[in-house]
Write a protein that holds these residues in place. Sequence first.
Motif, PDB file in Angstrom:
ATOM      1  N   ASP A 164     118.663  43.822 147.280  1.00  0.00           N
ATOM      2  CA  ASP A 164     118.977  43.753 145.855  1.00  0.00           C
ATOM      3  C   ASP A 164     118.771  45.088 145.155  1.00  0.00           C
ATOM      4  N   GLN A 165     118.076  46.017 145.814  1.00  0.00           N
ATOM      5  CA  GLN A 165     117.810  47.309 145.190  1.00  0.00           C
ATOM      6  C   GLN A 165     119.052  48.205 145.231  1.00  0.00           C
ATOM      7  N   HIS A 166     119.258  48.961 144.157  1.00  0.00           N
ATOM      8  CA  HIS A 166     120.447  49.807 144.040  1.00  0.00           C
ATOM      9  C   HIS A 166     120.010  51.198 143.582  1.00  0.00           C
ATOM     10  N   ALA A 167     120.098  52.155 144.512  1.00  0.00           N
ATOM     11  CA  ALA A 167     119.709  53.528 144.184  1.00  0.00           C
ATOM     12  C   ALA A 167     120.587  54.497 144.970  1.00  0.00           C
ATOM     13  N   PRO A 168     121.826  54.750 144.493  1.00  0.00           N
ATOM     14  CA  PRO A 168     122.737  55.620 145.235  1.00  0.00           C
ATOM     15  C   PRO A 168     122.207  57.035 145.427  1.00  0.00           C
ATOM     16  N   ALA A 183     117.943  53.991 149.983  1.00  0.00           N
ATOM     17  CA  ALA A 183     116.807  53.900 150.909  1.00  0.00           C
ATOM     18  C   ALA A 183     115.711  52.968 150.402  1.00  0.00           C
ATOM     19  N   SER A 184     115.752  52.615 149.107  1.00  0.00           N
ATOM     20  CA  SER A 184     114.761  51.681 148.582  1.00  0.00           C
ATOM     21  C   SER A 184     115.041  50.244 149.021  1.00  0.00           C
ATOM     22  N   ARG A 185     116.091  50.040 149.800  1.00  0.00           N
ATOM     23  CA  ARG A 185     116.386  48.693 150.310  1.00  0.00           C
ATOM     24  C   ARG A 185     115.493  48.301 151.496  1.00  0.00           C
ATOM     25  N   ILE A 186     114.693  49.229 151.936  1.00  0.00           N
ATOM     26  CA  ILE A 186     113.635  48.920 152.905  1.00  0.00           C
ATOM     27  C   ILE A 186     112.363  49.594 152.413  1.00  0.00           C
ATOM     28  N   CYS A 187     111.261  49.280 153.065  1.00  0.00           N
ATOM     29  CA  CYS A 187     110.012  50.000 152.795  1.00  0.00           C
ATOM     30  C   CYS A 187     109.320  50.247 154.123  1.00  0.00           C
ATOM     31  N   SER A 188     109.142  51.527 154.472  1.00  0.00           N
ATOM     32  CA  SER A 188     108.469  51.875 155.729  1.00  0.00           C
ATOM     33  C   SER A 188     106.956  51.884 155.572  1.00  0.00           C
ATOM     34  N   CYS A 189     106.478  51.254 154.499  1.00  0.00           N
ATOM     35  CA  CYS A 189     105.031  51.192 154.253  1.00  0.00           C
ATOM     36  C   CYS A 189     104.323  50.263 155.231  1.00  0.00           C
ATOM     37  N   MET A 213     125.082  58.166 157.788  1.00  0.00           N
ATOM     38  CA  MET A 213     124.510  57.977 156.454  1.00  0.00           C
ATOM     39  C   MET A 213     124.634  59.238 155.597  1.00  0.00           C
ATOM     40  N   PHE A 214     124.357  60.417 156.175  1.00  0.00           N
ATOM     41  CA  PHE A 214     124.218  61.637 155.379  1.00  0.00           C
ATOM     42  C   PHE A 214     125.317  62.666 155.642  1.00  0.00           C
ATOM     43  N   GLY A 215     126.157  62.413 156.623  1.00  0.00           N
ATOM     44  CA  GLY A 215     127.141  63.421 157.003  1.00  0.00           C
ATOM     45  C   GLY A 215     126.502  64.492 157.869  1.00  0.00           C
ATOM     46  N   LEU A 216     127.138  65.637 157.969  1.00  0.00           N
ATOM     47  CA  LEU A 216     126.591  66.742 158.750  1.00  0.00           C
ATOM     48  C   LEU A 216     125.547  67.489 157.915  1.00  0.00           C
ATOM     49  N   PRO A 217     124.504  67.999 158.564  1.00  0.00           N
ATOM     50  CA  PRO A 217     123.510  68.774 157.814  1.00  0.00           C
ATOM     51  C   PRO A 217     124.176  69.965 157.124  1.00  0.00           C
ATOM     52  N   SER A 218     123.828  70.157 155.874  1.00  0.00           N
ATOM     53  CA  SER A 218     124.462  71.235 155.109  1.00  0.00           C
ATOM     54  C   SER A 218     123.454  72.174 154.473  1.00  0.00           C
ATOM     55  N   TYR A 276     119.043  68.606 156.866  1.00  0.00           N
ATOM     56  CA  TYR A 276     119.491  67.736 155.782  1.00  0.00           C
ATOM     57  C   TYR A 276     118.686  68.048 154.523  1.00  0.00           C
ATOM     58  N   ASP A 277     119.397  68.266 153.428  1.00  0.00           N
ATOM     59  CA  ASP A 277     118.715  68.510 152.155  1.00  0.00           C
ATOM     60  C   ASP A 277     119.037  67.433 151.136  1.00  0.00           C
ATOM     61  N   ASN A 278     119.685  66.356 151.582  1.00  0.00           N
ATOM     62  CA  ASN A 278     120.077  65.291 150.669  1.00  0.00           C
ATOM     63  C   ASN A 278     119.416  63.948 151.005  1.00  0.00           C
ATOM     64  N   VAL A 279     118.290  64.010 151.728  1.00  0.00           N
ATOM     65  CA  VAL A 279     117.579  62.788 152.108  1.00  0.00           C
ATOM     66  C   VAL A 279     116.341  62.660 151.224  1.00  0.00           C
ATOM     67  N   ARG A 280     116.159  61.490 150.639  1.00  0.00           N
ATOM     68  CA  ARG A 280     115.027  61.266 149.746  1.00  0.00           C
ATOM     69  C   ARG A 280     114.076  60.218 150.337  1.00  0.00           C
TER      70      ARG A 280
END
Length: 470
Positions: A257-261, A266-272, A310-315, A321-325
Motif C-alpha cells: 500500500d506504500q507509494h514512494a516513487p 522501497a518502502s513496500r518492504i522493511c529490511s528491519c 529496478m535501477f537501470g545501469l549504474p550511472s 548506483y547513485d539513485n538508490v535510497r
Amino acid sequence: MAGDTLQTHDSSSTIASNWLQLWRPRRRTKCLVALLAIIFSLYLFFAEFTDSESPTPTLKQMLTTKLEVPRPHSFKASHKVHTITSITTTTITAPIVTETVVVHQDVVKTPEPVVFVLITWSESSAIEGAVLIKSILIHNTNPTHLHIICDDEAQQYLETRLSLIRRPLHNVRVWFYKPTWQSMLDRIEREGSIRTDHSAGLPGLMKLLLHEILPPTVKKGIFVDTDALFITDPTLLWNVFSGLKPATAIVMSSHPDQHAPEWHHASRICSCVMLLDLEKLRKLRLIDSSHYRHAASQPAALSPPAFRAMFGLPSGDHGHYDNVRLGDQGYWWAIVDHRPDIFEPLSYDFEVTSCLLDTYSTGLGDDAITEKEELSRHIHIKDTPQEGSVILPKLLHFNCLPAKVYLEWSGWSDPKDSLNIRWGPSVAHHSGYKWIWLNKGASTLEMATIANVQFADEYEVSKDWVVGAV
C-alpha cells in the motif's frame, strides 16, 4: 374295660420278654456289631460333607467339576478358584501365552536454538542492541545463538552486560565477528556497483552479505535492527521457518500500500526484521563479486539482473548506483521484486513499527478488547497481506525517531505523546530490566570472538570455499 386293660398288660409283658431274649449273650453280640456298623456308616456319611481337602475323591467331589483355566507358571494365582457344580467333567486348555516386555526409555530431545544475526557498529548501536538482546533472553523459551557483527566499542559494551549472566534459564552462545573497515569496503568494491546514502553507512550494507560473513554451518538466521525489541517469545518468529515454501530464502514484512516513487517504492518492504535462509542465499550467490565473475564454472550472481531491472545501469561516479535510497533496503527491494519466487511476506505481528505506519494504531491498554474490535481500530493494513487479520504484537520497532539512540528520544517523557502512551511502559520495562535478573536457571553462557573475518567470495580464489557447503 377290664378286658382291654388285661390285653394291654399282656402286650407289654410280651415286648419285655422279647427284649430280654435279644439281650441274651449270643444275640447281644450281634446287636452290638450291627450298632457299630450303623454308627460307622453315619460317620462316613457326615465325612463326605466335611472333608473337602481329602486327596481321595469324595462323593461331593465326584459330582463337582472345577472349571479352571490353566495359568502360565509366571502368573501363579494368589486366590482360590471358585467351583461350578455340574454333572459332567470338562477340561479347558488355555492358549499359549506370550509375554511381551516393553522397555520405556526417556528420549531427551535437545531443543533447537533460535539463531540471530545482528549488526552493532559503534557504542550507540550497542546500547540499542543490548536492550534487543536482553528482550530476547527475557522471553526466549529455547537456547539462543547470537552472531554479532561488531567493532571493538560495541563488543566491549555488550560483553560487559552479557558477563553479568552466570546462570541463564537456557544456554546462550555468542559469537563476535570483527571484520575490519577496510575488509568491508573491499567487499563492496568487489561487487562494483552498490553504494549507500543511509545513516547506517557501510556497516548497514553488510545486511546484504550476512551469508558471506557467517560460516556455512550457520544455515539460517533472524536479522533484527538494533532499534527493536521483543515483547513475546522469539521462538514464535523462528517457527515461521518451518512453514515456508521450499524455494523461499527471504522473509520480511510487505507493505504494497506504500507509494514512494522517489525511493523506487522501497518502502513496500522493511529490511528491519528478516528471516534469511543463509544456505539458499549462498547457493544463489546473492551479491555479485569480481571473484565470482572470474569463476566461469560457477553460477552467476543473483543481484546484477535484479539491480538493472529496478535501477537501470549504474550511472554514478566510478560506475556506482547513485539513485538508490534507504540503504540496504533499496537493494533488498530490487531483489525481492525481481525474484518473488524466493520471497514471502512476514506477519505484521513481528514488525510493529513506528515509522510511517504508527504501529498500526495498536498498543498497551484496553486489555479486555475483542479481536474483532481490535481489528476495526487498525490502520495501514488495507490492501496488504495483513488485511482481515488482527495484529497481535510480538516485536516492536522504533525506527525514524529523531534521536541517535531511540531510548533517549524525548517523547518517552511526554505523557501526551501517542507513541509513548501506547508503548512507553514496554520500553521502560525492557530497558530497566536488570541483567542479573536473567540468572534464573542452571544453564551457561559462552562467548567467542572471530577476528579478521573473511568474506565467502575470497575463498573462491583459494578454492577452499564451496558455496552452500555444509
